[in-house]
Scaffold this motif. Structure first.
Motif, PDB file in Angstrom:
ATOM      1  N   GLN A 100       0.853  -1.193   0.000  1.00 42.30           N
ATOM      2  CA  GLN A 100       0.000   0.000   0.000  1.00 42.30           C
ATOM      3  C   GLN A 100       0.891   1.245   0.000  1.00 42.30           C
ATOM      4  N   CYS A 138       0.621  -1.978   6.587  1.00 41.74           N
ATOM      5  CA  CYS A 138      -0.565  -1.657   5.762  1.00 41.74           C
ATOM      6  C   CYS A 138      -1.360  -2.884   5.334  1.00 41.74           C
ATOM      7  N   THR A 139      -0.674  -3.893   4.830  1.00 37.90           N
ATOM      8  CA  THR A 139      -1.383  -4.890   4.014  1.00 37.90           C
ATOM      9  C   THR A 139      -1.982  -6.052   4.797  1.00 37.90           C
ATOM     10  N   GLY A 140      -1.506  -6.283   6.036  1.00 43.04           N
ATOM     11  CA  GLY A 140      -1.933  -7.490   6.732  1.00 43.04           C
ATOM     12  C   GLY A 140      -1.227  -8.727   6.215  1.00 43.04           C
ATOM     13  N   PRO A 143      -1.608 -10.230   1.257  1.00 40.01           N
ATOM     14  CA  PRO A 143      -1.328  -9.928  -0.161  1.00 40.01           C
ATOM     15  C   PRO A 143       0.152 -10.109  -0.519  1.00 40.01           C
TER      16      PRO A 143
ATOM     17  N   GLY B 225      -7.889  -4.175   0.035  1.00 34.16           N
ATOM     18  CA  GLY B 225      -6.627  -3.917   0.731  1.00 34.16           C
ATOM     19  C   GLY B 225      -6.846  -3.274   2.085  1.00 34.16           C
ATOM     20  N   GLN B 226      -7.797  -2.318   2.149  1.00 33.21           N
ATOM     21  CA  GLN B 226      -8.116  -1.695   3.430  1.00 33.21           C
ATOM     22  C   GLN B 226      -8.675  -2.730   4.406  1.00 33.21           C
ATOM     23  N   VAL B 228      -8.369  -6.125   4.469  1.00 34.02           N
ATOM     24  CA  VAL B 228      -7.412  -7.159   4.916  1.00 34.02           C
ATOM     25  C   VAL B 228      -6.352  -6.524   5.831  1.00 34.02           C
ATOM     26  N   GLY B 229      -5.827  -5.375   5.410  1.00 34.18           N
ATOM     27  CA  GLY B 229      -4.847  -4.685   6.248  1.00 34.18           C
ATOM     28  C   GLY B 229      -5.460  -4.221   7.555  1.00 34.18           C
ATOM     29  N   TRP B 232      -5.670  -6.961  10.151  1.00 32.03           N
ATOM     30  CA  TRP B 232      -4.390  -7.127  10.846  1.00 32.03           C
ATOM     31  C   TRP B 232      -4.220  -6.052  11.915  1.00 32.03           C
ATOM     32  N   MET B 233      -4.519  -4.813  11.521  1.00 31.54           N
ATOM     33  CA  MET B 233      -4.342  -3.704  12.465  1.00 31.54           C
ATOM     34  C   MET B 233      -5.243  -3.867  13.685  1.00 31.54           C
TER      35      MET B 233
END
Lengths: 163, 346
Positions: A100, A138-140, A143, B225-226, B228-229, B232-233
């Motif tokens: 990201q 950002c991505t977790g 990806p 993307g928001q 999945v990310g 995690w956050m």
């Protein structure tokens, strides 16, 4: 102790730099030579964003004195990027939206590059293992793992140094 | 060692933008001599993809391709006024401002096109592919890039547009407390599964599954993307991240990156998501904000899953192993006490 000249091979080309003792490879690459893909994240080996390859092995450039790479092959993201195009691994990151903000991306790609060079068909576990020292906020991660899996499937593995 | 498993649920209504004392974003667009359009903004792309979605919106609103749009963001010394990138507001606010600016720029293009194409304004139309056409006369069309060049070199005019989107200040009704705090609301529901180790107090998140209702998606890959990310956050906030010491002595607080706990690739659970689109009435093309909520909805879901697994209700973050072990101890003590008090003395 005064400065001294260190010679090493960067992306296939011999370079000479004048460095003070204990100057890190990261500082030399980014600030002296302008290789801005070599990020300065934490400067303590905690984030992996400065990862480059030395003799094909991923190392944290922020912890390595530049003198230590004298006579050795150093590879950065710039080194693997073709002049007009992308390395298959870079393309795989693009295809999988494996970034990201992009700050961790050069380090992620370099560890993945080394992984695929050694092990062209890694298991998911082996990919996670390779990425374990690199932080992404950002991505977790999913990806990024998908990008490396995609590159492995596409047979992105052995790429000669192009620049 | 026992691993207790539990499932938790959360539901979120998430505001897009804030009330503040009024919440403005401005955008300026001008055509360069090469016929591309520069969109000047002060909102920031943090990596969420603002430049991409604003590029899409600007291209759509101007009727040109994305390659003909340059997004110039985040120099607040020289850019137009913007409150900033926060509160999931940027795509909504900036997108609206860009559409308004594009409309003004289109009028400036039509001023020139009238002369260049020798046609009445009411007969001119944008084809959405970078051209202005004369309705009913397909052979009489001009590239927008050529019109922009003509404006500058032949007519001495600018092709430019100004846009602003302003959420006005909403005062609080002193009688009822009612106010209008946001522009629109996105919605989410998250289900988390956890396993809790009763010996160590460690929590493993097994899965985070969510449904997000985000209005119209401008860019589905970035929305995903928001999500999945954000999962995690959220998990990181729920279980790991703190600048406070884990144990009473401040010496045990994290001092740098290597001691600041965050989950890595290994700790990631299975993440699945479904996206629903109920367009908003006031966002650009029906947008709602998706950013922040994705990091919020996993947190109560995980904490509820821990409660489901252990019976321990935790009300502070992060949920450390210590909090869980103390909670399990307290429950065991309470159970023993209840047992003793119901046992007849004799």
């Amino acid at each position: 102790m005064g400065s001294k000249i260190v010679t090493f091979v960067l992306g296939g080309r011999e370079v000479e730099v004048m460095v003070k003792p204990m100057t890190t490879l990261q500082a030399v690459l980014r600030y002296q030579l302008g290789y801005t893909a070599v990020k300065e994240g934490c400067r303590q080996g905690g984030c992996g964003s400065c990862t480059v390859l030395v003799e094909g092995e991923p190392v944290l450039a922020c912890l390595l004195p530049a003198e230590d790479v004298a006579g050795q092959q150093v590879t950065t993201l710039e080194s693997i990027t073709p002049v007009d195009g992308l390395d298959p691994l870079q393309q795989a990151f693009l295809d999988a939206s494996g970034f990201q903000c992009g700050y961790c991306t050069p380090g992620m790609i370099m560890v993945s590059k080394a992984l695929l060079e050694h092990n062209p068909r890694p298991t998911r576990e082996e990919i996670l293992d390779a990425l374990a020292g690199n932080i992404c906020r950002c991505t977790g991660y999913e990806p990024i793992v998908a990008a490396v899996e995609g590159a492995a499937q596409a047979g992105a593995a052995p790429g000669a140094q192009r620049r | 060692m026992v691993k207790l498993r539990g499932t938790g649920l959360s539901a979120v209504n998430y505001p897009t933008g804030m009330n503040l004392g009024g919440d403005p974003s401005q955008a300026l667009i001008h055509a360069t001599t090469s016929g591309s359009f520069v969109v000047s903004l002060s909102a920031t792309d943090l990596g969420q993809g603002l430049r991409t979605v604003i590029g899409q919106i600007a291209a759509e609103a101007l009727g040109v391709g994305m390659d003909d749009v340059v997004i110039d963001t985040a120099d607040t010394d020289t850019g137009p006024h913007d409150m900033g990138t926060f509160a999931s507001r940027a795509t909504h606010r900036v997108g609206n401002a860009v559409i308004a600016a594009a409309q003004e720029a289109r009028e400036a293009l039509l001023d020139v096109a009238e002369d260049e194409l020798e046609a009445a304004r009411s007969d001119l139309e944008f084809d959405g592919q970078g051209n202005i056409l004369v309705r009913g006369a397909p052979d009489r069309s001009m590239k927008i890039a050529d019109i922009a060049a003509a404006a500058q070199f032949k007519y001495g005019r600018t092709i430019a547009g100004r846009g602003v989107y302003m959420k006005p200040r909403s005062p609080v009704d002193p009688e009822t407390g009612a106010m209008d705090p946001d522009s629109t609301e996105a919605h989410a529901c998250t289900v988390a599964e956890v396993a809790v180790d009763t010996d160590t107090g460690e929590v493993t998140v097994l899965s985070i599954r969510s449904a997000y209702e985000v209005g119209r998606q401008i860019n589905p890959a970035l929305v995903k993307g928001q999500i999945v990310g954000g999962a995690w956050m959220g998990m990181s906030h729920a279980l790991y991240e703190t600048t406070q010491p884990y144990y009473p002595d401040p010496a045990y607080s994290p001092k740098d990156f290597s001691e600041y706990l965050m989950p890595g690739a290994y700790e990631m659970p299975k993440i699945e998501c479904v996206v629903l689109e109920y367009p908003s009435s006031n966002g650009p093309y029906g947008v709602k904000g998706v950013g922040e909520m994705t990091a919020n909805s996993p947190i109560p879901a995980i904490v509820n899953a821990i409660y489901h697994a252990t019976g321990v209700r935790i009300d502070e973050l992060p949920v450390t192993p210590e909090l869980i072990l103390r909670g399990l101890d307290a429950r065991a003590r309470a159970a023993r006490l209840a047992e003793t008090s119901t046992t007849p003395d004799s």
